[in-house]
Design a protein around this motif. Structure first.
Motif, short mmCIF file in Angstrom:
data_model
loop_
_atom_site.label_atom_id
_atom_site.label_comp_id
_atom_site.label_asym_id
_atom_site.label_seq_id
_atom_site.Cartn_x
_atom_site.Cartn_y
_atom_site.Cartn_z
N ASP A 1 0.89 -1.15 0.05
CA ASP A 1 -0.05 -0.06 0.04
C ASP A 1 0.87 1.11 0.07
N PHE A 2 0.92 1.90 -1.22
CA PHE A 2 1.79 3.26 -1.36
C PHE A 2 0.56 4.22 -1.33
N SER A 3 -0.46 4.27 -0.74
CA SER A 3 -1.46 5.13 -0.79
C SER A 3 -1.27 6.47 -0.11
N ASN A 4 -0.53 6.31 0.92
CA ASN A 4 -0.02 7.49 1.90
C ASN A 4 1.04 8.09 1.37
N THR A 5 1.55 8.40 0.18
CA THR A 5 2.78 9.04 -0.16
C THR A 5 2.62 10.34 -0.06
N MET A 6 3.37 11.08 0.78
CA MET A 6 3.33 12.52 1.21
C MET A 6 4.30 13.28 0.30
N GLN A 7 5.38 12.69 -0.13
CA GLN A 7 6.56 13.44 -0.75
C GLN A 7 6.16 13.45 -2.55
N ILE A 8 5.44 14.33 -2.63
CA ILE A 8 5.07 14.30 -4.44
C ILE A 8 6.39 14.34 -5.11
N ASP A 9 7.38 15.13 -4.63
CA ASP A 9 8.63 15.68 -5.45
C ASP A 9 9.54 14.11 -5.54
N TRP A 10 9.11 13.43 -4.71
CA TRP A 10 9.80 11.82 -4.85
C TRP A 10 9.34 10.89 -5.72
N TYR A 11 8.93 11.64 -6.94
CA TYR A 11 8.23 10.69 -7.83
C TYR A 11 9.06 9.41 -8.25
N THR A 12 10.24 9.79 -8.59
CA THR A 12 11.02 8.71 -9.12
C THR A 12 11.37 7.62 -7.94
N MET A 13 11.45 8.03 -6.60
CA MET A 13 11.85 7.23 -5.77
C MET A 13 10.87 6.46 -5.30
N TYR A 14 9.62 6.88 -5.22
CA TYR A 14 8.33 5.84 -5.27
C TYR A 14 8.16 4.85 -6.22
N ASN A 15 8.73 5.13 -7.27
CA ASN A 15 8.63 4.33 -8.52
C ASN A 15 9.77 3.15 -8.42
N VAL A 16 10.85 3.66 -7.77
CA VAL A 16 12.03 2.74 -7.51
C VAL A 16 11.49 1.60 -6.33
N MET A 17 10.84 2.27 -5.37
CA MET A 17 10.54 1.65 -4.09
C MET A 17 9.50 0.53 -4.36
N CYS A 18 8.25 1.27 -5.24
CA CYS A 18 7.46 0.28 -5.90
C CYS A 18 7.84 -0.86 -6.56
N ARG A 19 8.78 -0.83 -7.39
CA ARG A 19 9.57 -1.77 -8.21
C ARG A 19 10.03 -2.88 -7.19
N ARG A 20 10.91 -2.38 -6.06
CA ARG A 20 11.56 -3.25 -5.30
C ARG A 20 10.70 -4.04 -4.52
N ALA A 21 9.52 -3.31 -4.07
CA ALA A 21 8.43 -3.97 -3.29
C ALA A 21 7.77 -5.42 -4.17
N VAL A 22 7.46 -4.95 -5.36
CA VAL A 22 6.82 -6.00 -6.28
C VAL A 22 7.86 -6.98 -6.43
N TYR A 23 9.16 -6.70 -6.84
CA TYR A 23 10.04 -7.82 -6.95
C TYR A 23 10.21 -8.77 -5.74
N ARG A 24 10.33 -8.04 -4.49
CA ARG A 24 10.54 -8.87 -3.34
C ARG A 24 9.03 -9.76 -3.00
N SER A 25 7.99 -9.47 -3.58
CA SER A 25 6.87 -10.46 -3.29
C SER A 25 6.96 -11.70 -4.25
N GLN A 26 7.88 -11.79 -5.30
CA GLN A 26 8.18 -12.97 -5.74
C GLN A 26 7.04 -13.42 -6.32
N GLY A 27 6.05 -12.81 -7.00
CA GLY A 27 4.80 -13.42 -7.82
C GLY A 27 3.76 -13.76 -6.64
N GLN A 28 3.89 -13.31 -5.42
CA GLN A 28 2.81 -13.64 -4.22
C GLN A 28 1.86 -12.48 -4.04
N LEU A 29 2.10 -11.14 -4.99
CA LEU A 29 1.54 -10.00 -4.78
C LEU A 29 -0.09 -10.24 -5.04
N VAL A 30 -1.02 -10.07 -4.15
CA VAL A 30 -2.44 -10.02 -4.26
C VAL A 30 -3.09 -8.75 -4.14
#
Length: 126
Positions: free
Chosen positions: A78-107
């Motif tokens: 859940d990345f719905s509480n992102t407060m730092q709008i200027d960190w757009y690129t950082m949130y993209n990277v964090m989201c990719r990392r989180a999805v990667y760590r789910s290893q296909g178990q993301l629901v």
């Protein structure tokens, strides 16, 4: 007129600076959170949210690092509480990392205020 020694003198007070305590690293007890069962630690970390886990919690100790790598921790992201709008690129990277760590178990994935077509394609491919 000569002065007599010891008369009208303030007594010298020697201040002793305490020496720093020497702590042997091998004898120090481990932090209390190390002793928690793995599932309890995962539950606590999951309550922090993905941003806090990726930015700080995983760096606390090796035990937390291992738990943070567990794919079951990343089934709901859940990345719905992102407060730092200027960190757009950082949130993209964090989201990719989180999805990667789910290893296909993301629901369930929630993102807000960031993301682009490339991110959505990455998530779909995973």
């Amino acid at each position: 007129m000569g002065r007599k020694k010891g008369r009208n003198r303030r007594p010298r007070v020697q201040s002793k600076i305490p020496e720093p305590a020497v702590v042997a690293s091998s004898s120090a007890p481990p932090p209390p959170w190390i002793e928690l069962p793995r599932d309890v630690t995962a539950n606590i970390l999951q309550r922090l949210g993905p941003e806090a886990i990726l930015r700080s919690a995983q760096q606390v100790c090796s035990t937390w690092w291992k738990v943070c790598k567990d794919p079951s921790l990343w089934r709901v992201i859940d990345f719905s509480n992102t407060m730092q709008i200027d960190w757009y690129t950082m949130y993209n990277v964090m989201c990719r990392r989180a999805v990667y760590r789910s290893q296909g178990q993301l629901v369930d994935l929630t993102i807000q205020n960031f993301g682009d077509d490339e991110l959505i394609e990455y998530i779909a491919d995973r």
